[in-house]
Design an enzyme around this catalytic site. Structure first.
Site, PDB file in Angstrom:
ATOM      1  N   ARG A 199      -0.404   9.458  -9.878  1.00  0.00           N
ATOM      2  CA  ARG A 199      -0.468   8.217  -9.093  1.00  0.00           C
ATOM      3  C   ARG A 199       0.161   7.032  -9.839  1.00  0.00           C
ATOM      4  NH1 ARG A 199      -3.897   7.516  -5.081  1.00  0.00           N
ATOM      5  NH2 ARG A 199      -4.255   5.353  -5.698  1.00  0.00           N
ATOM      6  N   ARG A 205       0.210   7.672  -2.537  1.00  0.00           N
ATOM      7  CA  ARG A 205       0.771   8.716  -1.656  1.00  0.00           C
ATOM      8  C   ARG A 205       2.235   9.006  -1.998  1.00  0.00           C
ATOM      9  NH1 ARG A 205      -1.230   5.942   3.524  1.00  0.00           N
ATOM     10  NH2 ARG A 205      -1.868   4.453   1.930  1.00  0.00           N
ATOM     11  N   ASN A 220     -10.585  -2.786  -6.071  1.00  0.00           N
ATOM     12  CA  ASN A 220      -9.799  -1.899  -6.936  1.00  0.00           C
ATOM     13  C   ASN A 220     -10.450  -1.669  -8.306  1.00  0.00           C
ATOM     14  OD1 ASN A 220      -6.529  -3.043  -5.735  1.00  0.00           O
ATOM     15  ND2 ASN A 220      -7.781  -1.335  -5.050  1.00  0.00           N
ATOM     16  N   ASP A 237       0.836  -1.206   0.000  1.00  0.00           N
ATOM     17  CA  ASP A 237       0.000   0.000   0.000  1.00  0.00           C
ATOM     18  C   ASP A 237       0.871   1.256   0.000  1.00  0.00           C
ATOM     19  OD1 ASP A 237      -2.290   1.515   0.048  1.00  0.00           O
ATOM     20  OD2 ASP A 237      -2.630   1.306   2.194  1.00  0.00           O
ATOM     21  N   SER A 273      -7.199  -5.768  -5.782  1.00  0.00           N
ATOM     22  CA  SER A 273      -8.318  -6.336  -5.013  1.00  0.00           C
ATOM     23  C   SER A 273      -9.626  -6.255  -5.804  1.00  0.00           C
ATOM     24  CB  SER A 273      -8.480  -5.567  -3.700  1.00  0.00           C
ATOM     25  OG  SER A 273      -9.020  -4.277  -3.967  1.00  0.00           O
ATOM     26  N   ASN A 300       1.361   3.410  -2.929  1.00  0.00           N
ATOM     27  CA  ASN A 300       1.905   3.879  -4.220  1.00  0.00           C
ATOM     28  C   ASN A 300       1.390   5.274  -4.558  1.00  0.00           C
ATOM     29  OD1 ASN A 300       2.961   1.339  -4.451  1.00  0.00           O
ATOM     30  ND2 ASN A 300       1.594   0.643  -6.068  1.00  0.00           N
TER      31      ASN A 300
HETATM   32  C1  FPP Z   1      -1.911   0.265  -3.272  1.00  0.00           C
HETATM   33  O1  FPP Z   1      -1.456   1.584  -3.368  1.00  0.00           O
HETATM   34  C2  FPP Z   1      -1.426  -0.536  -4.369  1.00  0.00           C
HETATM   35  C3  FPP Z   1      -2.217  -1.104  -5.329  1.00  0.00           C
HETATM   36  C4  FPP Z   1      -3.668  -0.938  -5.347  1.00  0.00           C
HETATM   37  C5  FPP Z   1      -1.657  -1.902  -6.424  1.00  0.00           C
HETATM   38  C6  FPP Z   1      -0.384  -2.618  -6.166  1.00  0.00           C
HETATM   39  C7  FPP Z   1       0.341  -2.656  -7.442  1.00  0.00           C
HETATM   40  C8  FPP Z   1       1.676  -2.618  -7.597  1.00  0.00           C
HETATM   41  C9  FPP Z   1       2.595  -2.675  -6.469  1.00  0.00           C
HETATM   42  C10 FPP Z   1       2.303  -2.517  -8.939  1.00  0.00           C
HETATM   43  C11 FPP Z   1       1.920  -3.533  -9.974  1.00  0.00           C
HETATM   44  C12 FPP Z   1       1.963  -4.931  -9.504  1.00  0.00           C
HETATM   45  C13 FPP Z   1       2.765  -5.921  -9.967  1.00  0.00           C
HETATM   46  C14 FPP Z   1       2.619  -7.289  -9.411  1.00  0.00           C
HETATM   47  C15 FPP Z   1       3.802  -5.709 -10.965  1.00  0.00           C
HETATM   48  P1  FPP Z   1      -2.543   2.744  -3.439  1.00  0.00           P
HETATM   49  O2  FPP Z   1      -2.716   3.110  -4.860  1.00  0.00           O
HETATM   50  O3  FPP Z   1      -3.798   2.328  -2.753  1.00  0.00           O
HETATM   51  O4  FPP Z   1      -1.814   3.850  -2.638  1.00  0.00           O
HETATM   52  P2  FPP Z   1      -2.477   5.005  -1.748  1.00  0.00           P
HETATM   53  O5  FPP Z   1      -3.221   4.310  -0.632  1.00  0.00           O
HETATM   54  O6  FPP Z   1      -1.307   5.790  -1.266  1.00  0.00           O
HETATM   55  O7  FPP Z   1      -3.379   5.780  -2.662  1.00  0.00           O
END
Ligand code: FPP
Length: 247
Positions: free
Chosen positions: A39, A30, A74, A26, A71, A28
């Protein structure tokens, strides 16, 4: 070096490694916002952290690594973000095939895979087929995954079997339930890590984390690296796991 000695480069007790590490990646968004970036740049940086984490877990000797990559919830994100995540996922699957083969890593996916775009499903199948005999580590990607949907699917399968007279409901045990989840045949996570400081489970592996040790770090996922992962595993090795028993 025997299996109970300290692994020199990491200082970990190799006889007490978590078999299964599960990670809620979690932060990415931010990470990108802090840098006044889009983002999607955060997800790109997050993909690099995925690569590093897979490599590190393999080096340490973790047997199963489950990453919460997308998820069921998502799907509600803006279309442009979903497309970017799917593109990154496909890129990862294509670019990491070689390294997975070299490092004896088997790829698996859990979740409602049928909901993923066709090009991602094809890339997944290709890499899963290619790596199916690898035994070094299982990399389990949770994609279009939701713990509640997994439980609903399990109930549907078991109740259909009961209705057809194929099973006696009195024989339904914890093990039987576990064998009908997406994670059938895998050990439960010993260690659950969540980045970005949120104190939530977010519908991840609801059944399987019953006795997992939980570690929450404030680090945003793109900044999560080898050093921190090793520190968390060291912390895990110093915890007393009682599984509801006395110490
Ligand atoms: C949560 O950060 C992250 C995700 C919803 C996606 C995870 C994806 C990756 C790490 C990259 C792609 C995956 C692979 C396997 C190559 P968020 O966007 O909810 O962050 P935030 O809470 O700060 O907004």
């Amino acid at each position: 070096m025997n299996s109970s000695s300290l692994s020199g480069s990491f200082g970990l007790d190799t006889s007490m490694l978590p078999k299964h590490v599960a990670i809620i990646m979690d932060g990415n968004g931010r990470w990108a916002e802090k840098r006044l970036m889009n983002r999607i740049k955060g997800h790109e940086a997050g993909s690099e952290a995925v690569r590093t984490t897979v490599r590190t877990c393999r080096e340490i000797g973790i047997s199963v690594l489950t990453l919460y990559a997308f998820s069921t919830e998502n799907w509600q994100r803006p279309k442009i973000e979903i497309t970017a995540l799917m593109t990154l996922l496909k890129k990862f699957l294509d670019s990491e095939k070689k390294e997975m083969m070299e490092n004896n890593i088997r790829l698996n996916a859990i979740g409602q895979i049928e909901k993923l775009p066709e090009n991602v499903r094809k890339a997944l199948k290709k890499t899963m087929d290619l790596t199916q005999s690898n035994k070094g580590m299982l990399l389990n990607l949770a994609l279009s995954y939701g713990g509640r949907s997994e439980i609903v699917d399990m109930v549907k399968i078991i109740s259909a079997k009961a209705k057809d007279g194929k099973i006696d409901p009195d024989l339904i045990t914890d093990e039987f339930v576990a064998d009908h989840l997406y994670t059938a045949g895998m050990p439960d996570p010993d260690l659950l890590i969540r980045t970005s400081g949120e104190m939530r489970i977010s519908n991840f592996l609801l059944w399987q984390i019953a006795y997992s040790e939980i570690f929450i770090t404030d680090t945003l996922w793109p900044d999560f690296g080898k050093e921190e992962l090793v520190k968390i595993i060291l912390d895990f090795q110093n915890r007393e796991r009682r599984f509801g028993n006395v110490g």
